[in-house]
Write an enzyme that holds these catalytic residues in place. Sequence first.
Site, PDB file in Angstrom:
ATOM      1  N   ARG A  54      -6.026 -12.576   6.688  1.00 11.14           N
ATOM      2  CA  ARG A  54      -5.550 -11.599   7.783  1.00 11.14           C
ATOM      3  C   ARG A  54      -4.487 -12.350   8.621  1.00 11.14           C
ATOM      4  O   ARG A  54      -5.224 -13.255   9.378  1.00 11.14           O
ATOM      5  CB  ARG A  54      -6.827 -10.912   8.403  1.00 11.14           C
ATOM      6  CG  ARG A  54      -6.065  -9.971   9.735  1.00 11.14           C
ATOM      7  CD  ARG A  54      -7.041  -8.786   9.944  1.00 11.14           C
ATOM      8  NE  ARG A  54      -6.506  -8.091  11.042  1.00 11.14           N
ATOM      9  CZ  ARG A  54      -6.986  -6.951  11.489  1.00 11.14           C
ATOM     10  NH1 ARG A  54      -8.099  -6.365  11.034  1.00 11.14           N
ATOM     11  NH2 ARG A  54      -6.638  -6.390  12.513  1.00 11.14           N
ATOM     12  N   ARG A  80      -2.223  -4.497   7.085  1.00 11.71           N
ATOM     13  CA  ARG A  80      -3.305  -5.463   7.103  1.00 11.71           C
ATOM     14  C   ARG A  80      -3.367  -5.975   5.939  1.00 11.71           C
ATOM     15  O   ARG A  80      -3.682  -4.984   4.863  1.00 11.71           O
ATOM     16  CB  ARG A  80      -4.348  -4.950   7.848  1.00 11.71           C
ATOM     17  CG  ARG A  80      -4.310  -4.276   9.218  1.00 11.71           C
ATOM     18  CD  ARG A  80      -5.571  -4.224   9.848  1.00 11.71           C
ATOM     19  NE  ARG A  80      -5.351  -3.928  11.377  1.00 11.71           N
ATOM     20  CZ  ARG A  80      -5.647  -2.764  11.939  1.00 11.71           C
ATOM     21  NH1 ARG A  80      -6.184  -1.748  11.191  1.00 11.71           N
ATOM     22  NH2 ARG A  80      -5.037  -2.475  13.160  1.00 11.71           N
ATOM     23  N   ASP A 139      -9.227  -5.349   6.648  1.00  9.88           N
ATOM     24  CA  ASP A 139      -9.668  -4.947   7.565  1.00  9.88           C
ATOM     25  C   ASP A 139     -11.196  -4.389   7.640  1.00  9.88           C
ATOM     26  O   ASP A 139     -11.559  -3.652   6.715  1.00  9.88           O
ATOM     27  CB  ASP A 139      -9.015  -3.887   8.390  1.00  9.88           C
ATOM     28  CG  ASP A 139      -9.375  -3.270   9.871  1.00  9.88           C
ATOM     29  OD1 ASP A 139      -9.594  -4.200  10.571  1.00  9.88           O
ATOM     30  OD2 ASP A 139      -9.543  -2.459  10.099  1.00  9.88           O
ATOM     31  N   ASP A 166     -14.666  -2.829   9.699  1.00  9.99           N
ATOM     32  CA  ASP A 166     -14.977  -2.341  10.752  1.00  9.99           C
ATOM     33  C   ASP A 166     -16.472  -1.870  10.804  1.00  9.99           C
ATOM     34  O   ASP A 166     -16.728  -1.349   9.720  1.00  9.99           O
ATOM     35  CB  ASP A 166     -14.111  -0.821  11.179  1.00  9.99           C
ATOM     36  CG  ASP A 166     -12.690  -1.025  11.548  1.00  9.99           C
ATOM     37  OD1 ASP A 166     -12.700  -1.932  12.477  1.00  9.99           O
ATOM     38  OD2 ASP A 166     -11.800  -0.209  11.212  1.00  9.99           O
TER      39      ASP A 166
END
Length: 161
Positions: free
Chosen positions: A81, A90, A93, A95
């Site tokens: 990244r 990206r 990613d 989350d």
Amino acid sequence: MHSTYIGIGTNIEPRFERMHDAIIALKEFGEIEKKSSIYETAPFGFTDQSNFLNAVVLLRTELELTQLHNSLKQLEKELGRVDRQRWHEREIDFDILFFDNVIITTEKLIVPHQELQNRAFVLIPLAEIASDLFHPVFKKNIAELLGELQYDNKSIHLIEE
């Protein structure tokens, strides 16, 4: 043992390889108990970019929330990244969508994820593996949140089960 739902996204080629590598790499932090299908989704925020691949996993981990967050940020770097502007492309990613029933807001971390109720690319794969999961802030389950969300169903579609 903690239960955490993690959203995964990528839109830089090779997207499928990046997605599969990310899922395998998450096993470093615990056991993946469930994994959603992979969905292709239109970009959110900055729309002049390639479509994303998105998925959600349920990870059982011994790591505490802050440790997991720091470990995921490090793993993003290890998987290539590059820092860019918000909502831009990206390589990968991660989350943290939910972590047990924790509700926390700090400068670096908000759990449950503060925008998940507004994002089909999160709610659809999350509902696939945890439709009854209760959102402790909104006091609704994921199926209810998805049912309330207005979105263009042409902007997201199943790619790989």
